[in-house]
Design a protein around this motif. Sequence first.
Motif, mmCIF file in Angstrom:
data_model
loop_
_atom_site.group_PDB
_atom_site.id
_atom_site.type_symbol
_atom_site.label_atom_id
_atom_site.label_comp_id
_atom_site.label_asym_id
_atom_site.label_seq_id
_atom_site.Cartn_x
_atom_site.Cartn_y
_atom_site.Cartn_z
ATOM 1 N N HIS A 87 0.853 -1.191 0.000
ATOM 2 C CA HIS A 87 0.000 0.000 0.000
ATOM 3 C C HIS A 87 0.884 1.236 0.000
ATOM 4 C CE1 HIS A 87 -3.555 -2.476 0.847
ATOM 5 N NE2 HIS A 87 -2.799 -3.113 1.739
ATOM 6 N N GLY A 88 1.003 1.884 -1.141
ATOM 7 C CA GLY A 88 1.766 3.122 -1.212
ATOM 8 C C GLY A 88 3.251 2.904 -0.994
ATOM 9 N N PRO A 89 3.958 3.976 -0.611
ATOM 10 C CA PRO A 89 5.415 3.880 -0.425
ATOM 11 C C PRO A 89 5.822 2.881 0.653
ATOM 12 C CG PRO A 89 4.714 6.170 -0.525
ATOM 13 C CD PRO A 89 3.463 5.344 -0.402
ATOM 14 N N ILE A 90 4.985 2.730 1.676
ATOM 15 C CA ILE A 90 5.277 1.766 2.733
ATOM 16 C C ILE A 90 3.973 1.327 3.396
ATOM 17 C CG2 ILE A 90 5.632 3.531 4.522
ATOM 18 C CD1 ILE A 90 7.916 1.676 5.577
ATOM 19 N N ILE A 116 4.769 -11.908 10.599
ATOM 20 C CA ILE A 116 4.148 -10.696 10.067
ATOM 21 C C ILE A 116 4.083 -10.761 8.545
ATOM 22 C CG2 ILE A 116 4.436 -8.193 9.792
ATOM 23 C CD1 ILE A 116 5.640 -8.188 12.645
ATOM 24 N N LEU A 117 5.144 -11.212 7.920
ATOM 25 C CA LEU A 117 5.146 -11.356 6.460
ATOM 26 C C LEU A 117 4.065 -12.336 6.011
ATOM 27 C CD1 LEU A 117 9.000 -11.489 5.858
ATOM 28 C CD2 LEU A 117 7.446 -9.694 5.038
ATOM 29 N N ASP A 118 3.899 -13.410 6.762
ATOM 30 C CA ASP A 118 2.849 -14.368 6.416
ATOM 31 C C ASP A 118 1.467 -13.758 6.603
ATOM 32 O OD1 ASP A 118 1.762 -17.167 5.951
ATOM 33 O OD2 ASP A 118 1.044 -16.784 7.995
ATOM 34 N N ALA A 119 1.254 -13.064 7.710
ATOM 35 C CA ALA A 119 -0.055 -12.449 7.953
ATOM 36 C C ALA A 119 -0.392 -11.425 6.878
ATOM 37 C CB ALA A 119 -0.070 -11.793 9.332
ATOM 38 N N ALA A 120 0.635 -10.742 6.350
ATOM 39 C CA ALA A 120 0.428 -9.731 5.313
ATOM 40 C C ALA A 120 0.291 -10.355 3.926
ATOM 41 C CB ALA A 120 1.584 -8.740 5.308
ATOM 42 N N ARG A 121 0.366 -11.679 3.871
ATOM 43 C CA ARG A 121 0.297 -12.409 2.608
ATOM 44 C C ARG A 121 1.266 -11.809 1.593
ATOM 45 N NH1 ARG A 121 -5.107 -12.233 4.157
ATOM 46 N NH2 ARG A 121 -5.851 -10.800 2.547
ATOM 47 N N ALA A 122 2.473 -11.590 2.039
ATOM 48 C CA ALA A 122 3.492 -10.969 1.196
ATOM 49 C C ALA A 122 3.882 -11.903 0.053
ATOM 50 C CB ALA A 122 4.721 -10.620 2.032
ATOM 51 N N GLY A 123 3.657 -11.448 -1.168
ATOM 52 C CA GLY A 123 4.065 -12.196 -2.345
ATOM 53 C C GLY A 123 5.466 -11.797 -2.760
ATOM 54 N N THR A 124 5.865 -12.256 -3.939
ATOM 55 C CA THR A 124 7.232 -11.991 -4.394
ATOM 56 C C THR A 124 7.520 -10.499 -4.500
ATOM 57 O OG1 THR A 124 7.216 -14.089 -5.633
ATOM 58 C CG2 THR A 124 8.899 -12.476 -6.214
ATOM 59 N N ASP A 125 6.553 -9.709 -5.002
ATOM 60 C CA ASP A 125 6.784 -8.268 -5.143
ATOM 61 C C ASP A 125 7.007 -7.615 -3.779
ATOM 62 O OD1 ASP A 125 6.537 -8.483 -7.857
ATOM 63 O OD2 ASP A 125 4.468 -7.742 -7.944
ATOM 64 N N ALA A 126 6.162 -7.956 -2.820
ATOM 65 C CA ALA A 126 6.296 -7.370 -1.489
ATOM 66 C C ALA A 126 7.600 -7.811 -0.825
ATOM 67 C CB ALA A 126 5.105 -7.756 -0.619
ATOM 68 N N LEU A 127 7.928 -9.079 -0.952
ATOM 69 C CA LEU A 127 9.162 -9.584 -0.351
ATOM 70 C C LEU A 127 10.386 -8.925 -0.986
ATOM 71 C CD1 LEU A 127 8.180 -13.347 -0.199
ATOM 72 C CD2 LEU A 127 8.471 -11.828 1.763
ATOM 73 N N THR A 128 10.314 -8.705 -2.280
ATOM 74 C CA THR A 128 11.430 -8.055 -2.969
ATOM 75 C C THR A 128 11.601 -6.621 -2.478
ATOM 76 O OG1 THR A 128 11.125 -9.438 -4.935
ATOM 77 C CG2 THR A 128 12.329 -7.362 -5.229
ATOM 78 N N ARG A 129 10.489 -5.906 -2.289
ATOM 79 C CA ARG A 129 10.591 -4.532 -1.795
ATOM 80 C C ARG A 129 11.181 -4.498 -0.386
ATOM 81 N NH1 ARG A 129 5.647 -0.239 -1.812
ATOM 82 N NH2 ARG A 129 5.111 -0.939 0.302
ATOM 83 N N VAL A 130 10.683 -5.372 0.476
ATOM 84 C CA VAL A 130 11.210 -5.408 1.846
ATOM 85 C C VAL A 130 12.695 -5.755 1.830
ATOM 86 C CG1 VAL A 130 11.107 -6.616 4.055
ATOM 87 C CG2 VAL A 130 8.991 -5.949 2.901
#
Length: 264
Positions: A87-90, A116-130
């Motif tokens: 969601h947005g920049p962060i 937390i990453l699992d709860a946020a359902r972080a996919g490849t794009d989100a994991l890459t940003r983090v």
Amino acid sequence: MSRPRTTPAASTEKTESTRVTQGLKDTDRSAQDPCDARTRTRLPTEDTAPTPSLTGLRHHLATHLDPAARAWLDHALDEAAAHPGLHGPISVWELRLAEAGRRCGTAHADAARVLILDAARAGTDALTRVYFQGTADERRAVLHALPHLVSGPDALPLIEDALRTNDTRLLSAAVGPYAARHLTAHAWRHAVLKCLFTGVPVDHVADLPRRAAGDGELARMLGDYAAERTAAGRSVPEDLHRVLDLTESVTPAPGTDHPHGKES
């Protein structure tokens, strides 16, 4: 193959690493030549070191965090579940990743971040940003989370980036179950060599016995490395001999071979 004669290991000053829980392990740091830091622990007896379950991580934290930290984590997980994805920049859950060390303590921060990453359902794009925008601690948590959150090889660029570093804590996380499942034979062999170069115990290499079994090319690389160190008057790390022994074991039966095969 006969083992080269080793010279006495150099005196090293090690920092005791923190073990987060069931497989989320840091590695020892050596102040001098990392290959002179001998590891004394035994290799896993099973072919595959199991990935710690998310349920197991949650139970571990529930029983080890103090009440204030448990309340913070419960809120962070609810928040991430209510606002999953980017969601947005962060995203709000990304802020919680940054807080985890302070709120849960360094011994439990990795496990909290994975949840937390699992709860946020972080996919490849989100994991890459983090991974690329986060701290070294957050990068390590992403690497630990990959086996839980990414089923295919899409996140391999993160593993490859970590393997290019000399940060031993990132390296030990990078050679976990996700790498064991998806790295090509060529890249996996070089990851094993990188562990030997930097002093990361090969116990951190997930699925090592199966992937190393019968691997003649890995045996050749190990022999070359041992010869180079012996010629330079340096000791050969004991872990090298242990991996070399594995390459001489029986090749896995058909149907259980490496996911990308072996190079000729």
